[in-house]
Design a protein around this motif. Structure first.
Motif, short mmCIF file in Angstrom:
data_model
loop_
_atom_site.label_atom_id
_atom_site.label_comp_id
_atom_site.label_asym_id
_atom_site.label_seq_id
_atom_site.Cartn_x
_atom_site.Cartn_y
_atom_site.Cartn_z
N LEU A 8 -7.23 -5.44 -19.62
CA LEU A 8 -6.89 -6.04 -18.39
C LEU A 8 -5.52 -6.08 -18.03
O LEU A 8 -5.23 -6.27 -16.45
N ALA A 9 -4.61 -6.02 -18.65
CA ALA A 9 -3.07 -5.70 -18.21
C ALA A 9 -2.85 -4.67 -17.50
O ALA A 9 -2.00 -4.63 -16.50
N GLU A 10 -3.61 -3.58 -17.74
CA GLU A 10 -3.48 -2.21 -17.00
C GLU A 10 -3.25 -2.14 -15.57
O GLU A 10 -2.25 -1.88 -14.85
N PRO A 11 -4.48 -2.86 -14.76
CA PRO A 11 -4.31 -2.53 -13.40
C PRO A 11 -3.30 -3.67 -12.86
O PRO A 11 -2.70 -3.35 -11.81
N ILE A 12 -2.83 -4.70 -13.52
CA ILE A 12 -1.80 -5.87 -13.39
C ILE A 12 -0.55 -5.05 -13.11
O ILE A 12 0.28 -5.01 -12.27
N ARG A 13 -0.32 -4.27 -14.37
CA ARG A 13 1.19 -3.48 -14.27
C ARG A 13 0.92 -2.32 -13.20
O ARG A 13 2.06 -2.18 -12.43
N LEU A 14 -0.14 -1.52 -13.07
CA LEU A 14 -0.30 -0.65 -12.30
C LEU A 14 0.14 -0.99 -10.84
O LEU A 14 0.94 -0.18 -10.38
N HIS A 15 -0.53 -2.05 -10.49
CA HIS A 15 -0.12 -2.47 -9.00
C HIS A 15 0.96 -3.47 -9.02
O HIS A 15 1.13 -4.00 -7.79
N GLN A 16 1.87 -3.70 -10.00
CA GLN A 16 2.88 -4.29 -10.14
C GLN A 16 2.56 -6.00 -9.45
O GLN A 16 3.16 -6.33 -8.52
N LEU A 17 1.65 -6.36 -9.97
CA LEU A 17 1.14 -7.80 -9.38
C LEU A 17 1.94 -9.06 -10.02
O LEU A 17 1.72 -9.92 -9.66
N ARG A 18 2.30 -8.71 -11.19
CA ARG A 18 2.97 -9.85 -11.83
C ARG A 18 4.33 -9.27 -12.64
O ARG A 18 4.42 -8.07 -13.06
N GLU A 19 5.55 -10.30 -12.70
CA GLU A 19 6.46 -9.85 -13.72
C GLU A 19 6.05 -9.69 -15.01
O GLU A 19 5.02 -10.15 -15.51
N SER A 20 6.68 -8.67 -15.52
CA SER A 20 6.23 -8.24 -17.05
C SER A 20 5.76 -9.67 -17.89
O SER A 20 4.94 -9.76 -18.82
N GLY A 21 6.90 -10.73 -17.84
CA GLY A 21 6.68 -11.96 -18.65
C GLY A 21 5.52 -12.69 -18.42
O GLY A 21 4.86 -13.72 -19.02
N GLU A 22 4.72 -12.34 -17.26
CA GLU A 22 3.70 -13.27 -16.60
C GLU A 22 2.23 -12.71 -16.80
O GLU A 22 1.34 -13.28 -16.51
N VAL A 23 2.36 -11.15 -17.48
CA VAL A 23 1.22 -10.53 -17.48
C VAL A 23 0.17 -11.28 -18.54
O VAL A 23 -1.03 -11.22 -18.23
N GLY A 24 0.86 -11.75 -19.71
CA GLY A 24 -0.03 -12.36 -20.76
C GLY A 24 -0.77 -13.51 -20.20
O GLY A 24 -2.08 -13.71 -20.46
N ALA A 25 -0.17 -14.31 -19.24
CA ALA A 25 -1.03 -15.58 -18.83
C ALA A 25 -1.96 -15.18 -17.75
O ALA A 25 -2.99 -15.94 -17.75
N ARG A 26 -1.44 -14.16 -17.02
CA ARG A 26 -2.64 -13.61 -16.06
C ARG A 26 -3.82 -13.03 -16.78
O ARG A 26 -5.09 -13.46 -16.25
N VAL A 27 -3.50 -12.35 -17.81
CA VAL A 27 -4.80 -11.88 -18.72
C VAL A 27 -5.85 -13.10 -19.22
O VAL A 27 -6.81 -13.07 -19.11
N ASP A 28 -4.88 -14.24 -19.70
CA ASP A 28 -5.73 -15.31 -20.13
C ASP A 28 -6.38 -16.01 -19.06
O ASP A 28 -7.84 -16.30 -19.13
N ALA A 29 -5.83 -16.13 -18.02
CA ALA A 29 -6.46 -16.69 -16.77
C ALA A 29 -8.00 -15.88 -16.38
O ALA A 29 -8.85 -16.34 -16.10
N LEU A 30 -7.71 -14.49 -16.41
CA LEU A 30 -8.97 -13.68 -15.94
C LEU A 30 -9.98 -13.85 -16.94
O LEU A 30 -11.19 -13.73 -16.64
N LEU A 31 -9.64 -13.80 -18.40
CA LEU A 31 -10.60 -14.07 -19.41
C LEU A 31 -11.41 -15.46 -19.01
O LEU A 31 -12.45 -15.53 -19.25
N ALA A 32 -10.55 -16.52 -18.82
CA ALA A 32 -11.19 -17.92 -18.57
C ALA A 32 -12.23 -17.85 -17.43
O ALA A 32 -13.16 -18.35 -17.33
N GLN A 33 -11.83 -16.90 -16.16
CA GLN A 33 -12.39 -16.88 -14.93
C GLN A 33 -13.82 -16.23 -15.39
O GLN A 33 -14.81 -16.59 -14.68
N VAL A 34 -13.81 -15.33 -16.29
CA VAL A 34 -15.36 -14.65 -16.42
C VAL A 34 -15.89 -15.23 -17.72
O VAL A 34 -16.98 -14.71 -18.41
N GLY A 35 -15.48 -16.48 -18.20
CA GLY A 35 -16.16 -17.28 -19.42
C GLY A 35 -15.73 -16.58 -20.66
O GLY A 35 -16.81 -16.54 -21.59
N LEU A 36 -14.77 -15.73 -21.03
CA LEU A 36 -14.71 -15.20 -22.24
C LEU A 36 -13.61 -15.99 -23.04
O LEU A 36 -12.39 -16.38 -22.38
N PRO A 37 -13.72 -16.22 -24.42
CA PRO A 37 -12.66 -17.17 -24.88
C PRO A 37 -11.44 -16.29 -25.10
O PRO A 37 -11.36 -14.92 -25.11
#
Ligand SMILES: Nc1ncnc2c1ncn2[C@@H]1O[C@H](COP(=O)(O)OP(=O)(O)OP(=O)(O)O)[C@@H](O)[C@H]1O
Ligand code: SF4
Ligand SMILES: [Mg+2]
Length: 342
Positions: free
Chosen positions: A127-156
């Motif tokens: 999940l982090a790969e496309p975020i980094r590839l397209h430079q959508l978040r600062e590196s310190g924010e990628v983890g939180a974005r991954v968690d948000a994506l997991l929550a969005q699709v209903g995965l723990p």
């Protein structure tokens, strides 16, 4: 034209005026077969538009050209003829910056979700790969974005440490959806992304896709054998047969009163949610490498007439939809009158 509330999108008015995200103008795709001695026309005279926020189902039997159409829209196959526009740009002619934008804005969920995910990467890395590839978040924010994506699709949250091989089929599809969302696209294209799953998992995934599409205003193209699934998930449907769109328009109106005899045939064998499409129509399906003169549906059509043997009907506009037939079924109002009289 009858209307429905079930699939009316809150932004329907905006969609109607918004310029299309995709425009396919008389697209053809020809594959050489038999070592180049013969040709197979997988797409023929495709005219289609997709507007922002719109959900479109491509429906048809196996071999009707659904995946080829999607691959042409994604630029994975080049159209043999006609044009594919993304916005106003010709897909065959994008400069590198436009290509990067296209790669971010158009996300694809593969027909085989599991094999599309690198088995050596954890879900978090996938999940982090496309975020980094397209430079959508600062590196310190990628983890939180991954968690948000997991929550969005209903995965723990703990799923981020797992590998795809440790997940069930349904969980893998959810990861594929999250990975598609990670690039913050404007369009998601999903090819049969629920096939092969058991019914309750299919239903959960369809609900997820439907909610995402409605909540985020994403456009979606969903490929399926199943008219019921198409109507449940998408506002619009395009019914394909041997490389041609036979009927397209609002799903509910088409399901209630089809105007193409092929759509009617599909509906008479109304597919079960969990079973592949079976068509109640008799007659041979011609080979796509050897289409007859005239209408490609003539060998199975209960409404066939003499001119169908010589004239190949292209898509034309009827009220509220497009139909490729010389003798379409009557409009809904007349169909009701005929039923009442019978
Ligand atoms: N690379 C190729 N070379 C030759 N023929 C091809 C190629 N790809 C697809 N075809 C043919 O084009 C037609 C459309 O195939 P396509 O995979 O688009 O159908 P589909 O509607 O996605 O079917 P399914 O529901 O089985 O996935 C078929 O007759 C298929 O055999
Ligand atoms: S053009 Fe003729 S054969 Fe083809 S679908 Fe229409 S009525 Fe049937
Ligand atoms: Mg396919």
């Amino acid at each position: 034209m009858t209307t429905t509330t079930m699939h009316t999108h809150p932004d329907a008015a905006r969609q109607a005026v918004a310029p299309p995200l995709f425009s396919l103008l008389d697209v053809e795709k020809v594959f050489p077969i038999d070592g180049g001695r013969r040709q197979l026309k997988a797409l023929d005279g495709i005219r289609l538009e997709l507007r922002p926020g719109e959900s479109l189902a491509l429906v048809g039997e196996s071999g009707s050209g659904k995946s080829t159409l999607v691959r042409v829209m994604l630029g994975l196959e080049k159209a043999s003829n006609g044009r594919v526009l993304f916005g106003t740009r010709d897909l065959g002619n994008l400069d590198p910056a436009a290509r990067r934008k296209f790669a971010r804005e158009v996300a694809y969920i593969y027909q085989d979700a599991r094999s599309s995910l690198n088995p050596r990467m954890t879900v978090g890395e996938l999940l982090a790969e496309p975020i980094r590839l397209h430079q959508l978040r600062e590196s310190g924010e990628v983890g939180a974005r991954v968690d948000a994506l997991l929550a969005q699709v209903g995965l723990p949250e703990a799923t981020r440490h797992r590998y795809p091989s440790e997940l069930s089929g349904g969980q893998v599809r959810r990861v594929a959806v999250a990975r598609a969302l990670a690039s913050e696209p404007r369009v998601i294209v999903a090819d049969e992304s629920v096939a092969g799953l058991d019914v309750s998992v299919q239903a959960q995934l369809l609900n997820l896709l439907r909610d995402l599409q409605r909540d985020t205003g994403l456009a979606m193209v969903f490929v399926t054998h199943d008219l019921g699934v198409a109507a449940y998930l998408c506002e619009r449907v395009a019914v394909m047969y041997l490389g041609r769109i036979m009927e397209q328009g609002p799903s509910q109106a088409i399901l209630r009163a089809p105007r193409h005899p092929y759509t009617q045939g599909l509906l008479q064998a109304f597919p079960r949610f969990d079973a592949p499409l079976t068509v109640s129509l008799k007659g041979e399906i011609p080979s796509p490498a050897n289409l007859p003169q005239g209408c490609r549906f003539q060998s199975r059509c209960p409404r066939v007439e003499e001119d169908c043997r010589t004239i190949d009907p292209v898509q034309r506009a009827l009220p509220g939809r497009q139909v490729a037939c010389l003798h379409p079924l009557p409009a809904a109002e007349l169909q009701h009158l005929q039923h009442a009289a019978a």
